[in-house]
Motif scaffolding. Structure first.
Motif, PDB file in Angstrom:
ATOM      1  N   GLN A  51       0.980  -1.152  -0.245  1.00  0.00           N
ATOM      2  CA  GLN A  51      -0.436  -0.057  -0.099  1.00  0.00           C
ATOM      3  C   GLN A  51       0.328   0.912  -0.276  1.00  0.00           C
ATOM      4  O   GLN A  51       0.117   2.170  -0.373  1.00  0.00           O
ATOM      5  CB  GLN A  51      -0.940  -0.123   1.011  1.00  0.00           C
ATOM      6  N   LYS A  75      -9.545  -3.009   3.966  1.00  0.00           N
ATOM      7  CA  LYS A  75     -10.494  -1.573   4.251  1.00  0.00           C
ATOM      8  C   LYS A  75     -11.202  -1.835   4.972  1.00  0.00           C
ATOM      9  O   LYS A  75     -12.136  -1.219   5.983  1.00  0.00           O
ATOM     10  CB  LYS A  75      -9.776  -0.910   3.536  1.00  0.00           C
ATOM     11  N   ASN A  77      -2.947  12.299   7.819  1.00  0.00           N
ATOM     12  CA  ASN A  77      -3.058  11.079   6.814  1.00  0.00           C
ATOM     13  C   ASN A  77      -2.123  11.998   5.680  1.00  0.00           C
ATOM     14  O   ASN A  77      -1.771  13.250   5.352  1.00  0.00           O
ATOM     15  CB  ASN A  77      -4.466  11.658   6.045  1.00  0.00           C
ATOM     16  N   ASP A  79      -3.544   3.245  10.412  1.00  0.00           N
ATOM     17  CA  ASP A  79      -4.519   2.583  10.028  1.00  0.00           C
ATOM     18  C   ASP A  79      -5.430   2.476  10.838  1.00  0.00           C
ATOM     19  O   ASP A  79      -6.758   2.456  10.237  1.00  0.00           O
ATOM     20  CB  ASP A  79      -3.333   0.962   9.032  1.00  0.00           C
ATOM     21  N   ASN A  84       2.854   1.106  10.009  1.00  0.00           N
ATOM     22  CA  ASN A  84       2.036   1.813   9.115  1.00  0.00           C
ATOM     23  C   ASN A  84       0.395   1.689  10.026  1.00  0.00           C
ATOM     24  O   ASN A  84      -0.306   2.770   9.883  1.00  0.00           O
ATOM     25  CB  ASN A  84       1.655   0.733   7.341  1.00  0.00           C
ATOM     26  N   PRO A 138      -1.933   6.889   5.185  1.00  0.00           N
ATOM     27  CA  PRO A 138      -2.547   6.752   5.310  1.00  0.00           C
ATOM     28  C   PRO A 138      -3.306   7.042   5.113  1.00  0.00           C
ATOM     29  O   PRO A 138      -3.895   8.534   5.188  1.00  0.00           O
ATOM     30  CB  PRO A 138      -3.591   5.805   5.666  1.00  0.00           C
ATOM     31  N   ARG A 185       0.480   4.291  -3.167  1.00  0.00           N
ATOM     32  CA  ARG A 185       0.257   5.616  -2.797  1.00  0.00           C
ATOM     33  C   ARG A 185       1.546   6.390  -3.073  1.00  0.00           C
ATOM     34  O   ARG A 185       0.958   8.434  -3.887  1.00  0.00           O
ATOM     35  CB  ARG A 185       0.311   5.662  -0.978  1.00  0.00           C
TER      36      ARG A 185
END
Length: 380
Positions: A19, A265, A361, A295, A291, A180, A23
């Motif tokens: 992930q 998610k 974020n 999250d 991470n 995230p 991003r």
């Protein structure tokens, strides 16, 4: 019109589950860069989703150990040479993600006189699975000392690692945290999960690797009344399965293996609370910034977390976690049960998660990333 600069990024991961790189590559592509991410193909790799940037998987015979790293580095170098030979005279940069891709990226960038960047997600030489094997540790330390000083441009995930690189090699790296994207309500678009979730459960999500305190977390679950879901895979997966069996917790600890990011998610907001703990077995663990910490915040769930410097500093900004000073089984069980019993504490952490999610974020870190690359490789 000039062709946009081309950024090649290299990881040893399966791209489906990364992930962080998804991003980064998405942000760079949206900013106008031509982006290619190079990873590996595993025997059970899922099909890649369609994205705005190029994804390349290297097919290898070896899947682990020294032979894997040698084969991956060889084919990565060959691939970069082939691609860069087609782009002579065009603005190009090569970004090595962590120490296991640093050598071929350096050699290819030197051959074609292209820009090179080091993206350090962790202090690789301080990983538990590296440090406990003296010869392996010595090899990686040699690679680190040989190549990191040759990367004058780079970024990492927290200030401690940036300071440590400067202390060791006098390179000044930017800090771009791995946060995230803001959570979007997709309740109407969710696909059914391939397994049933317990009505109430704790969640560990992410890599199931050595140094993540599973040796004490699993026995702790004997004293906790609700189950633990472990969503992830890694180099300690089989050992954790044996721990679960030896502690007779097969009905209490559920292990899913790798989970697609979109599915994760869906799962995370349904958990009662998350777990972010590490053994204090090296600098990489003690100064980690996982991470999953962010999250859980984005998903709006409190968490149990080790009271290490980076997490303690964040928890002073927004109290989103119950911090524990030790990661032994007794302390872990006490912390998890405290979250279950103390409704006032739990509600306070929930409220703080909502507040923190608007600050912690990717929207803010993305701007730092684009500025970094614009300074190095401007888009004309």
């Amino acid at each position: 019109m000039n062709a946009p600069p081309h950024i090649y990024l290299a990881v040893t991961n399966d791209l489906t589950y990364d992930q962080r790189m998804s991003r980064i590559c998405g942000s760079l592509s949206n900013a106008g860069y031509n982006v290619t991410i190079i990873g590996r193909e595993l025997p059970d790799s899922a099909p890649l989703e369609s994205v705005a940037y190029e994804q390349v998987r290297l097919k290898l015979k070896q899947q682990k150990g020294k032979l894997f790293y040698l084969e991956f580095n060889y084919y990565l170098y060959k691939y970069l040479v082939k691609r860069l030979s087609q782009e002579k005279g065009l603005p190009v940069a090569i970004c090595a993600i962590d120490l296991d891709t640093i050598a071929p990226c350096y050699l290819a960038s030197r051959k074609f006189k292209s820009q090179r960047v080091y993206d350090a997600h962790e202090l690789f030489t301080e990983l538990t699975e590296v440090k406990r094997r003296p010869w392996i540790h010595a090899i990686w330390k040699w690679i680190e000392s040989k190549y990191v000083p040759k990367y004058k441009s780079g970024y990492t995930v927290n200030q401690f690692i940036a300071d440590e690189f400067y202390r060791r090699f006098q390179v000044k790296y930017a800090v771009i945290r791995n946060l995230p994207a803001p959570q979007i309500n997709t309740a109407g678009q969710q696909a059914p999960l391939p397994f049933a979730l317990p009505p109430k459960f704790f969640l560990y999500q992410g890599a199931v690797n050595e140094g993540r305190a599973f040796d004490t977390l699993i026995p702790a679950m004997k004293k906790v009344p609700i189950p633990l879901l472990i969503a992830g895979d890694g180099n300690y997966f089989e050992q954790v399965k044996r721990l679960v069996k030896s502690n007779r917790l097969e009905e209490k600890v559920l292990m899913t293996g790798y989970v697609q990011p979109a599915m994760l998610k869906q799962i995370t907001p349904k958990a009662f609370a998350g777990i972010t703990i590490f053994d204090n077995s090296g600098l990489n663990q003690y100064y980690s910034l996982a991470n999953r910490f962010f999250d859980y915040v984005q998903a709006g769930i409190p968490q149990l977390c080790c009271n290490y410097p980076e997490y303690a500093a964040l928890n002073k900004e927004h109290e989103v976690a119950l911090l524990i000073d030790h990661v032994n089984s007794e302390t872990i069980a006490e912390g998890l049960n405290n979250l279950l019993r103390d409704n006032v504490l739990y509600s306070k952490l929930q409220v703080q998660c909502k507040e923190a999610s608007s600050h912690w974020n990717w929207h803010y870190e993305e701007q730092k990333l684009i500025q970094f690359w614009n300074n190095l490789l401007p888009i004309q």
